[in-house]
Design a protein around this motif. Structure first.
Motif, PDB file in Angstrom:
ATOM      1  N   TRP A 472       0.831  -1.209   0.000  1.00 13.99           N
ATOM      2  CA  TRP A 472       0.000   0.000   0.000  1.00 13.99           C
ATOM      3  C   TRP A 472       0.863   1.256   0.000  1.00 13.99           C
ATOM      4  O   TRP A 472       0.458   2.302  -0.537  1.00 13.99           O
ATOM      5  N   GLN A 473       2.070   1.182   0.595  1.00 14.43           N
ATOM      6  CA  GLN A 473       2.940   2.362   0.635  1.00 14.43           C
ATOM      7  C   GLN A 473       3.363   2.791  -0.765  1.00 14.43           C
ATOM      8  O   GLN A 473       3.278   3.977  -1.108  1.00 14.43           O
ATOM      9  N   LEU A 474       3.805   1.836  -1.576  1.00 10.24           N
ATOM     10  CA  LEU A 474       4.260   2.160  -2.921  1.00 10.24           C
ATOM     11  C   LEU A 474       3.088   2.641  -3.791  1.00 10.24           C
ATOM     12  O   LEU A 474       3.220   3.610  -4.548  1.00 10.24           O
ATOM     13  N   LEU A 475       1.941   1.985  -3.657  1.00 10.13           N
ATOM     14  CA  LEU A 475       0.779   2.403  -4.431  1.00 10.13           C
ATOM     15  C   LEU A 475       0.353   3.828  -4.068  1.00 10.13           C
ATOM     16  O   LEU A 475      -0.012   4.625  -4.940  1.00 10.13           O
ATOM     17  N   THR A 476       0.429   4.159  -2.788  1.00  7.06           N
ATOM     18  CA  THR A 476       0.025   5.495  -2.337  1.00  7.06           C
ATOM     19  C   THR A 476       0.962   6.568  -2.882  1.00  7.06           C
ATOM     20  O   THR A 476       0.517   7.616  -3.374  1.00  7.06           O
ATOM     21  N   VAL A 477       2.261   6.328  -2.782  1.00  7.74           N
ATOM     22  CA  VAL A 477       3.228   7.299  -3.308  1.00  7.74           C
ATOM     23  C   VAL A 477       3.012   7.501  -4.802  1.00  7.74           C
ATOM     24  O   VAL A 477       2.980   8.633  -5.310  1.00  7.74           O
ATOM     25  N   ALA A 478       2.856   6.404  -5.533  1.00 10.29           N
ATOM     26  CA  ALA A 478       2.639   6.496  -6.981  1.00 10.29           C
ATOM     27  C   ALA A 478       1.348   7.247  -7.289  1.00 10.29           C
ATOM     28  O   ALA A 478       1.299   8.066  -8.219  1.00 10.29           O
ATOM     29  N   TYR A 479       0.298   7.007  -6.510  1.00 14.19           N
ATOM     30  CA  TYR A 479      -0.992   7.648  -6.749  1.00 14.19           C
ATOM     31  C   TYR A 479      -0.879   9.164  -6.584  1.00 14.19           C
ATOM     32  O   TYR A 479      -1.363   9.935  -7.420  1.00 14.19           O
ATOM     33  N   PHE A 480      -0.226   9.593  -5.522  1.00 14.70           N
ATOM     34  CA  PHE A 480      -0.077  11.035  -5.299  1.00 14.70           C
ATOM     35  C   PHE A 480       0.793  11.682  -6.376  1.00 14.70           C
ATOM     36  O   PHE A 480       0.527  12.802  -6.811  1.00 14.70           O
ATOM     37  N   LEU A 481       1.826  10.983  -6.816  1.00 19.07           N
ATOM     38  CA  LEU A 481       2.675  11.537  -7.879  1.00 19.07           C
ATOM     39  C   LEU A 481       1.886  11.730  -9.168  1.00 19.07           C
ATOM     40  O   LEU A 481       1.987  12.770  -9.834  1.00 19.07           O
ATOM     41  N   VAL A 482       1.071  10.736  -9.523  1.00 17.21           N
ATOM     42  CA  VAL A 482       0.263  10.854 -10.745  1.00 17.21           C
ATOM     43  C   VAL A 482      -0.768  11.966 -10.588  1.00 17.21           C
ATOM     44  O   VAL A 482      -1.021  12.732 -11.526  1.00 17.21           O
ATOM     45  N   LEU A 483      -1.367  12.079  -9.405  1.00 17.04           N
ATOM     46  CA  LEU A 483      -2.324  13.164  -9.160  1.00 17.04           C
ATOM     47  C   LEU A 483      -1.670  14.529  -9.334  1.00 17.04           C
ATOM     48  O   LEU A 483      -2.264  15.451  -9.917  1.00 17.04           O
ATOM     49  N   LEU A 484      -0.460  14.684  -8.826  1.00 18.65           N
ATOM     50  CA  LEU A 484       0.241  15.969  -8.940  1.00 18.65           C
ATOM     51  C   LEU A 484       0.539  16.308 -10.396  1.00 18.65           C
ATOM     52  O   LEU A 484       0.355  17.453 -10.828  1.00 18.65           O
ATOM     53  N   VAL A 485       0.986  15.321 -11.153  1.00 17.14           N
ATOM     54  CA  VAL A 485       1.226  15.550 -12.581  1.00 17.14           C
ATOM     55  C   VAL A 485      -0.077  15.948 -13.267  1.00 17.14           C
ATOM     56  O   VAL A 485      -0.128  16.886 -14.067  1.00 17.14           O
ATOM     57  N   GLY A 486      -1.147  15.238 -12.951  1.00 14.44           N
ATOM     58  CA  GLY A 486      -2.445  15.553 -13.537  1.00 14.44           C
ATOM     59  C   GLY A 486      -2.902  16.955 -13.187  1.00 14.44           C
ATOM     60  O   GLY A 486      -3.442  17.681 -14.040  1.00 14.44           O
ATOM     61  N   ALA A 487      -2.692  17.378 -11.950  1.00 15.35           N
ATOM     62  CA  ALA A 487      -3.107  18.720 -11.527  1.00 15.35           C
ATOM     63  C   ALA A 487      -2.343  19.800 -12.291  1.00 15.35           C
ATOM     64  O   ALA A 487      -2.927  20.825 -12.692  1.00 15.35           O
ATOM     65  N   VAL A 488      -1.054  19.581 -12.505  1.00 14.92           N
ATOM     66  CA  VAL A 488      -0.254  20.549 -13.266  1.00 14.92           C
ATOM     67  C   VAL A 488      -0.766  20.639 -14.705  1.00 14.92           C
ATOM     68  O   VAL A 488      -0.915  21.735 -15.269  1.00 14.92           O
ATOM     69  N   LEU A 489      -1.057  19.504 -15.299  1.00 12.48           N
ATOM     70  CA  LEU A 489      -1.555  19.493 -16.681  1.00 12.48           C
ATOM     71  C   LEU A 489      -2.914  20.182 -16.780  1.00 12.48           C
ATOM     72  O   LEU A 489      -3.171  20.932 -17.725  1.00 12.48           O
ATOM     73  N   VAL A 490      -3.782  19.944 -15.817  1.00 10.92           N
ATOM     74  CA  VAL A 490      -5.098  20.603 -15.821  1.00 10.92           C
ATOM     75  C   VAL A 490      -4.938  22.106 -15.704  1.00 10.92           C
ATOM     76  O   VAL A 490      -5.601  22.884 -16.410  1.00 10.92           O
ATOM     77  N   TYR A 491      -4.058  22.539 -14.823  1.00  6.88           N
ATOM     78  CA  TYR A 491      -3.824  23.982 -14.658  1.00  6.88           C
ATOM     79  C   TYR A 491      -3.334  24.604 -15.962  1.00  6.88           C
ATOM     80  O   TYR A 491      -3.796  25.669 -16.377  1.00  6.88           O
ATOM     81  N   ARG A 492      -2.405  23.918 -16.640  1.00 11.20           N
ATOM     82  CA  ARG A 492      -1.895  24.441 -17.897  1.00 11.20           C
ATOM     83  C   ARG A 492      -2.991  24.490 -18.958  1.00 11.20           C
ATOM     84  O   ARG A 492      -3.055  25.423 -19.757  1.00 11.20           O
ATOM     85  N   GLN A 493      -3.852  23.498 -18.980  1.00  6.72           N
ATOM     86  CA  GLN A 493      -4.944  23.488 -19.945  1.00  6.72           C
ATOM     87  C   GLN A 493      -5.915  24.646 -19.711  1.00  6.72           C
ATOM     88  O   GLN A 493      -6.339  25.318 -20.652  1.00  6.72           O
ATOM     89  N   LEU A 494      -6.259  24.880 -18.466  1.00  4.00           N
ATOM     90  CA  LEU A 494      -7.292  25.875 -18.160  1.00  4.00           C
ATOM     91  C   LEU A 494      -6.781  27.300 -18.233  1.00  4.00           C
ATOM     92  O   LEU A 494      -7.562  28.231 -18.490  1.00  4.00           O
ATOM     93  N   PHE A 495      -5.487  27.508 -18.036  1.00  3.76           N
ATOM     94  CA  PHE A 495      -4.975  28.876 -17.993  1.00  3.76           C
ATOM     95  C   PHE A 495      -4.009  29.201 -19.117  1.00  3.76           C
ATOM     96  O   PHE A 495      -3.314  30.213 -19.071  1.00  3.76           O
ATOM     97  N   ALA A 496      -3.976  28.328 -20.133  1.00  5.36           N
ATOM     98  CA  ALA A 496      -3.218  28.677 -21.332  1.00  5.36           C
ATOM     99  C   ALA A 496      -3.976  29.757 -22.094  1.00  5.36           C
ATOM    100  O   ALA A 496      -5.207  29.795 -22.080  1.00  5.36           O
ATOM    101  N   PRO A 497      -3.279  30.688 -22.789  1.00 14.10           N
ATOM    102  CA  PRO A 497      -3.956  31.789 -23.492  1.00 14.10           C
ATOM    103  C   PRO A 497      -4.946  31.308 -24.535  1.00 14.10           C
ATOM    104  O   PRO A 497      -6.016  31.863 -24.695  1.00 14.10           O
ATOM    105  N   ALA A 498      -4.592  30.256 -25.292  1.00 15.13           N
ATOM    106  CA  ALA A 498      -5.503  29.733 -26.304  1.00 15.13           C
ATOM    107  C   ALA A 498      -5.475  28.229 -26.206  1.00 15.13           C
ATOM    108  O   ALA A 498      -4.409  27.618 -26.206  1.00 15.13           O
TER     109      ALA A 498
END
Length: 514
Positions: A472-498
């Protein structure tokens, strides 16, 4: 000092199908390993059904009596899957009681399933790993294959949202719609998950076709996805044809009838309409011939249907938590903070849809709101005397996801905020989403590793009674890392000029007028 630029994937403004598929696919795979085998409601029944269809048995043997399970032929290790459910319905019981899955027991024998007369299309694909693997690897293979099919439809829905003329509000609504429950179900063997994902893809790709009706040659892939996702949706659960009809009606109400004639004249659209029509005809024929509703299980209640409908209507908001996440066999509600966060977001999205202008865009929202309120009481009333109280929040999740997407589509002509304050608020919201998704994941792991008990604390997880594959420890770390990457990508999508097209956002005159 030279400023370092972020990696290319974080600078992209387009909604990349590949990136969305990768992020959601990784989250789904991690959920599939974090959840013990058969820990999702009715997963054993669906796994048995999938294995039997893979063996060539499209319809189980049954007398056709209400609540009688069908008998099918499956490998022995599949027939014994119900033994994995020893911890079900008891949140205090960790998953350690579940026996191992005997990979060597591949002799065909009979097993019972409540899904024996369900539409075989979903199961035909999901059962394929049982032809190549055995034991637990085959079960995880079925889970992952089912999840990746669902992820493909979710990614298609989000990519379609990115192709709208003003895509940022629809995209934001789409990300809100991907709740912990959506990911949890998507990582299991259950057609309910495909139903949710296919409904989202059908609705959003249909919106693109209606909005771009003047230039249909530019949206060929979306037109194809309307047919593919619609065919998948129609052939998931017995009630899915209703979701398909409501989705199509909501799009027509939102965009008007003007796009219909150009779409009907388009050759590709005509071919896809025929494909979709044939798929719906097969689904309806199977529903009637196999009598799929007869396999539902439950305990009859001596109550008048109108009384049951009134009680269900009173309980409307009791099922809202099921849209966010009630894990396990409905035995593990998530912490209150997770519900508070998602109820806030979902309420905000609903408010935008109900207050959107132009007013015509709201008509589809109105239809779906009425459906969300009316469908559960009507359906529950029909079966109260034969099956009793069987309704669950997840049964309506496909419709709820479409409602949230419809709100984003209705609100799309309103300016998307880009001030420093808005960007700061978005960062906090995305951080909250990472925390809420991650907490739901870890809390579910806690339920299965040590059980949810008043005397058990978080530190007990470091001495677990049960461990998932990879710990469960490894799965949890991996899950949070993927979530963080996803959050950065969402932010870039929503706040890109076009977004997506590289052009300035524009108003579509055909759909903008009141």
């Amino acid at each position: 000092m030279r400023r370092l630029s972020p990696p290319a994937i974080f600078r992209r403004s387009a909604v990349s199908f590949t990136l969305v598929f990768a992020v959601l696919g990784l989250l789904t795979v991690l959920w599939s390993f974090a959840s013990p085998l058969m820990s999702v409601p009715d997963e054993s029944a669906h796994a048995i059904r999938a294995a039997s269809v893979a063996q060539g048995q499209l319809l189980g043997n049954s007398s056709g009596q209400q609540s009688e399970q069908s008998v099918v032929t499956v490998p022995g290790y599949i027939a014994d899957l119900r033994a994995q459910e020893c911890y079900a319905h008891d949140a205090a019981a960790p998953a350690a009681c579940a026996p191992g899955v005997d990979a060597g027991d591949t002799q065909l024998r009979q097993a019972e399933t409540s899904a024996g007369n369900y539409n075989p299309v979903y199961y035909l694909f999901v059962g394929l790993p049982t032809l190549l693997l055995s034991g637990a690897p085959a079960i995880y293979g079925m889970r992952i294959l089912s999840g990746l099919i669902g992820v493909a439809f979710l990614a298609s829905a989000l990519q379609a949202a990115g192709r709208l003329g003003k895509p940022k509000w629809p995209l934001a609504a789409g990300y809100v719609a991907i709740t912990p429950m959506v990911l949890f179900l998507n990582a299991s063997i259950n057609p309910n998950a495909l139903e949710i994902a296919a409904a989202a893809a059908f609705f959003m790709n249909t919106c693109v076709a209606f909005e771009k009706y003047r230039t249909l040659s530019d949206v060929k892939i979306n037109i194809i996805m309307v047919a593919v996702s619609g065919a998948a949706l129609a052939n998931t659960r017995p009630v899915s044809l209703l979701w398909l009809a409501l989705a199509a009606a909501a799009v027509v109400l939102a965009y008007g009838f003007r796009p219909l004639l150009p779409i009907l004249r388009d050759r590709l659209s005509q071919a896809m309409i025929v494909l979709l029509g044939l798929s719906c005809a097969f689904s309806l024929a199977w529903l009637v011939i196999a009598d799929s509703f007869k396999s539902l299980l439950g305990d009859p209640v001596d109550l008048a249907p109108d009384t049951a409908a009134a009680i269900m209507f009173d309980r409307t908001f009791d099922y809202v938590s099921g849209y966010v996440g009630v894990m396990g066999w409905l035995d593990t509600p998530l912490p209150a903070g997770v519900y508070m966060f998602w109820h806030l977001l979902m309420g905000a999205v609903l408010l935008t849809g109900l207050s959107a202008r132009p007013v015509r865009g709201r008509f589809g929202v109105y239809l779906l709101v009425v459906a969300v309120l009316v469908v559960p009481p009507v359906m529950q009333a029909q079966v109260i005397q034969s099956l009793g109280w069987i309704w669950q929040g997840r049964y309506l999740l496909a419709l709820v996801v479409m409602l949230l997407l419809a709100c984003g589509v209705a609100f799309r002509f309103h300016s998307f905020p880009s001030s420093p304050w808005a960007r700061g608020a978005a960062k906090w919201l995305l951080g909250g989403a990472v925390a809420a998704h991650g907490f739901a994941f870890v809390y579910t792991l806690r339920r299965y590793t040590v059980g949810i008990q008043d005397t058990v604390r978080w530190n007990e997880m470091f001495h677990p009674a049960w461990q998932p594959p990879f710990t469960w420890q490894l799965l949890t770390v991996a899950y949070f890392l993927v979530l963080l990457v996803g959050a950065v990508l969402v932010y870039r999508q929503l706040f890109a000029p076009a977004l997506a097209s590289g052009r300035k956002e524009h108003r579509e005159p055909a759909v903008a007028a009141d």
